[in-house]
Design a protein around this motif. Sequence first.
Motif, PDB file in Angstrom:
ATOM      1  N   GLY A 158       0.810  -1.206   0.000  1.00 29.25           N
ATOM      2  CA  GLY A 158       0.000   0.000   0.000  1.00 29.25           C
ATOM      3  C   GLY A 158       0.842   1.255   0.000  1.00 29.25           C
ATOM      4  N   ARG A 159       2.163   1.094   0.022  1.00 29.84           N
ATOM      5  CA  ARG A 159       3.036   2.268  -0.003  1.00 29.84           C
ATOM      6  C   ARG A 159       2.883   3.006  -1.338  1.00 29.84           C
ATOM      7  NH1 ARG A 159       7.285   2.213   3.748  1.00 29.84           N
ATOM      8  NH2 ARG A 159       7.326   0.357   5.062  1.00 29.84           N
ATOM      9  N   PRO A 160       3.068   4.333  -1.330  1.00 31.02           N
ATOM     10  CA  PRO A 160       2.948   5.087  -2.582  1.00 31.02           C
ATOM     11  C   PRO A 160       4.102   4.789  -3.531  1.00 31.02           C
ATOM     12  CG  PRO A 160       3.722   6.511  -0.815  1.00 31.02           C
ATOM     13  CD  PRO A 160       3.359   5.201  -0.176  1.00 31.02           C
ATOM     14  N   ASP A 161       3.855   4.961  -4.824  1.00 29.79           N
ATOM     15  CA  ASP A 161       4.871   4.648  -5.822  1.00 29.79           C
ATOM     16  C   ASP A 161       6.093   5.552  -5.730  1.00 29.79           C
ATOM     17  OD1 ASP A 161       3.545   6.903  -6.622  1.00 29.79           O
ATOM     18  OD2 ASP A 161       2.858   6.090  -8.544  1.00 29.79           O
ATOM     19  N   MET A 162       5.988   6.661  -5.007  1.00 25.64           N
ATOM     20  CA  MET A 162       7.161   7.522  -4.829  1.00 25.64           C
ATOM     21  C   MET A 162       8.260   6.833  -4.014  1.00 25.64           C
ATOM     22  SD  MET A 162       5.719  10.256  -1.985  1.00 25.64           S
ATOM     23  CE  MET A 162       4.194  10.541  -2.871  1.00 25.64           C
ATOM     24  N   GLN A 163       7.914   5.764  -3.314  1.00 28.00           N
ATOM     25  CA  GLN A 163       8.903   5.016  -2.530  1.00 28.00           C
ATOM     26  C   GLN A 163       9.434   3.791  -3.282  1.00 28.00           C
ATOM     27  OE1 GLN A 163       7.479   4.031   1.368  1.00 28.00           O
ATOM     28  NE2 GLN A 163       7.212   6.146   1.986  1.00 28.00           N
ATOM     29  N   LYS A 164       9.101   3.696  -4.559  1.00 26.27           N
ATOM     30  CA  LYS A 164       9.443   2.495  -5.319  1.00 26.27           C
ATOM     31  C   LYS A 164      10.935   2.194  -5.312  1.00 26.27           C
ATOM     32  CE  LYS A 164       8.691   0.335  -9.813  1.00 26.27           C
ATOM     33  NZ  LYS A 164       8.022   0.466 -11.126  1.00 26.27           N
ATOM     34  N   GLN A 165      11.751   3.187  -5.618  1.00 19.13           N
ATOM     35  CA  GLN A 165      13.189   2.950  -5.699  1.00 19.13           C
ATOM     36  C   GLN A 165      13.761   2.492  -4.366  1.00 19.13           C
ATOM     37  OE1 GLN A 165      14.821   6.580  -7.279  1.00 19.13           O
ATOM     38  NE2 GLN A 165      14.366   6.008  -9.391  1.00 19.13           N
ATOM     39  N   ARG A 166      13.280   3.114  -3.279  1.00 23.62           N
ATOM     40  CA  ARG A 166      13.796   2.771  -1.954  1.00 23.62           C
ATOM     41  C   ARG A 166      13.413   1.332  -1.578  1.00 23.62           C
ATOM     42  NH1 ARG A 166      15.512   5.927   2.146  1.00 23.62           N
ATOM     43  NH2 ARG A 166      14.800   7.793   1.060  1.00 23.62           N
ATOM     44  N   VAL A 167      12.170   0.958  -1.844  1.00 27.16           N
ATOM     45  CA  VAL A 167      11.701  -0.378  -1.474  1.00 27.16           C
ATOM     46  C   VAL A 167      12.361  -1.453  -2.328  1.00 27.16           C
ATOM     47  CG1 VAL A 167       9.686  -1.893  -1.376  1.00 27.16           C
ATOM     48  CG2 VAL A 167       9.502   0.469  -0.584  1.00 27.16           C
ATOM     49  N   VAL A 168      12.439  -1.212  -3.631  1.00 23.09           N
ATOM     50  CA  VAL A 168      13.063  -2.186  -4.533  1.00 23.09           C
ATOM     51  C   VAL A 168      14.536  -2.369  -4.182  1.00 23.09           C
ATOM     52  CG1 VAL A 168      13.737  -2.621  -6.919  1.00 23.09           C
ATOM     53  CG2 VAL A 168      11.443  -1.827  -6.408  1.00 23.09           C
ATOM     54  N   SER A 169      15.198  -1.274  -3.842  1.00 19.88           N
ATOM     55  CA  SER A 169      16.601  -1.357  -3.440  1.00 19.88           C
ATOM     56  C   SER A 169      16.750  -2.188  -2.171  1.00 19.88           C
ATOM     57  CB  SER A 169      17.160   0.057  -3.213  1.00 19.88           C
ATOM     58  OG  SER A 169      18.499  -0.006  -2.744  1.00 19.88           O
ATOM     59  N   TRP A 170      15.807  -2.022  -1.235  1.00 21.22           N
ATOM     60  CA  TRP A 170      15.851  -2.788   0.016  1.00 21.22           C
ATOM     61  C   TRP A 170      15.657  -4.279  -0.264  1.00 21.22           C
ATOM     62  CZ3 TRP A 170      12.636  -6.004   2.765  1.00 21.22           C
ATOM     63  CH2 TRP A 170      12.959  -6.231   4.109  1.00 21.22           C
ATOM     64  N   LEU A 171      14.707  -4.620  -1.115  1.00 19.58           N
ATOM     65  CA  LEU A 171      14.470  -6.022  -1.458  1.00 19.58           C
ATOM     66  C   LEU A 171      15.703  -6.637  -2.110  1.00 19.58           C
ATOM     67  CD1 LEU A 171      10.835  -5.717  -2.872  1.00 19.58           C
ATOM     68  CD2 LEU A 171      11.497  -6.965  -0.808  1.00 19.58           C
ATOM     69  N   SER A 172      16.308  -5.899  -3.027  1.00 17.37           N
ATOM     70  CA  SER A 172      17.502  -6.401  -3.703  1.00 17.37           C
ATOM     71  C   SER A 172      18.661  -6.563  -2.725  1.00 17.37           C
ATOM     72  CB  SER A 172      17.904  -5.448  -4.834  1.00 17.37           C
ATOM     73  OG  SER A 172      16.890  -5.343  -5.796  1.00 17.37           O
ATOM     74  N   GLN A 173      18.825  -5.578  -1.863  1.00 23.77           N
ATOM     75  CA  GLN A 173      19.924  -5.604  -0.895  1.00 23.77           C
ATOM     76  C   GLN A 173      19.845  -6.815   0.022  1.00 23.77           C
ATOM     77  OE1 GLN A 173      19.956  -2.128   1.608  1.00 23.77           O
ATOM     78  NE2 GLN A 173      21.438  -2.985   3.043  1.00 23.77           N
ATOM     79  N   HIS A 174      18.621  -7.229   0.358  1.00 24.82           N
ATOM     80  CA  HIS A 174      18.435  -8.351   1.274  1.00 24.82           C
ATOM     81  C   HIS A 174      18.181  -9.671   0.545  1.00 24.82           C
ATOM     82  CE1 HIS A 174      18.605  -5.875   4.886  1.00 24.82           C
ATOM     83  NE2 HIS A 174      17.826  -5.005   4.275  1.00 24.82           N
ATOM     84  N   ASN A 175      18.457  -9.676  -0.772  1.00 23.25           N
ATOM     85  CA  ASN A 175      18.436 -10.913  -1.570  1.00 23.25           C
ATOM     86  C   ASN A 175      17.066 -11.566  -1.691  1.00 23.25           C
ATOM     87  OD1 ASN A 175      21.305 -10.846  -2.052  1.00 23.25           O
ATOM     88  ND2 ASN A 175      21.591 -11.553   0.049  1.00 23.25           N
TER      89      ASN A 175
END
Length: 204
Positions: free
Chosen positions: A30-47
């Motif tokens: 439900g997070r806004p799309d403005m946080q997309k880069q931050r969230v995707v980076s977090w998912l990638s960082q944690h494998n």
Amino acid sequence: MGSDPKVRAGAVDVVRHWQDLGYLIIYITGRPDMQKQRVVSWLSQHNFPQGMIFFSDGLVHDPLRQKTIFLRNLMQECHIKICAAYGSMKDISVYSVLALSPSQIYIVGRPTKKYQAQCQFLSEGYAAHLASLEFNLHSRPKKNNSRMILRKGSFGLHSQPEFLRKRNHLRRTMSVQQPDPPSLNPKPERAQSQPESDKDHDRH
């Protein structure tokens, strides 16, 4: 919001379990799309395994309703069949409206009498859950490989998003030593990647 949330032990392994069986992984928030880069980076960082990821279109007052609408459209228009759905207690209503059975809904948190008949509580953690999945008939491999529809890039984005390219360029710039004054005839940049044999030839 500037924090780095900890990953629950075993969470990545559970998602990878489903991916290895050939299921399509969908991350929805439900997070806004403005946080997309931050969230995707977090998912990638944690494998976390590659998958499709969806956000709310801007700030919304009822993110659970947005999740429900999106998933319903995904099921009806794309003929996606949800096998297992994970979330917190607030997501139970979303998955129930989509007619998922309690055996398909996995919720992180302390079990409550109010919801115990509507879902499976993962009270013992993801590691114990993974052990049960491995012996569960519901997690048998799919006949087709749904992952084939995903690009090589991570989470449906390009192989390297713009913000990651800028960050990597900045790191390279900071790590390179101060260059010598430019000469009148600088070597072309591709000369840096020449084989050693070619470099020796140039020196001779």
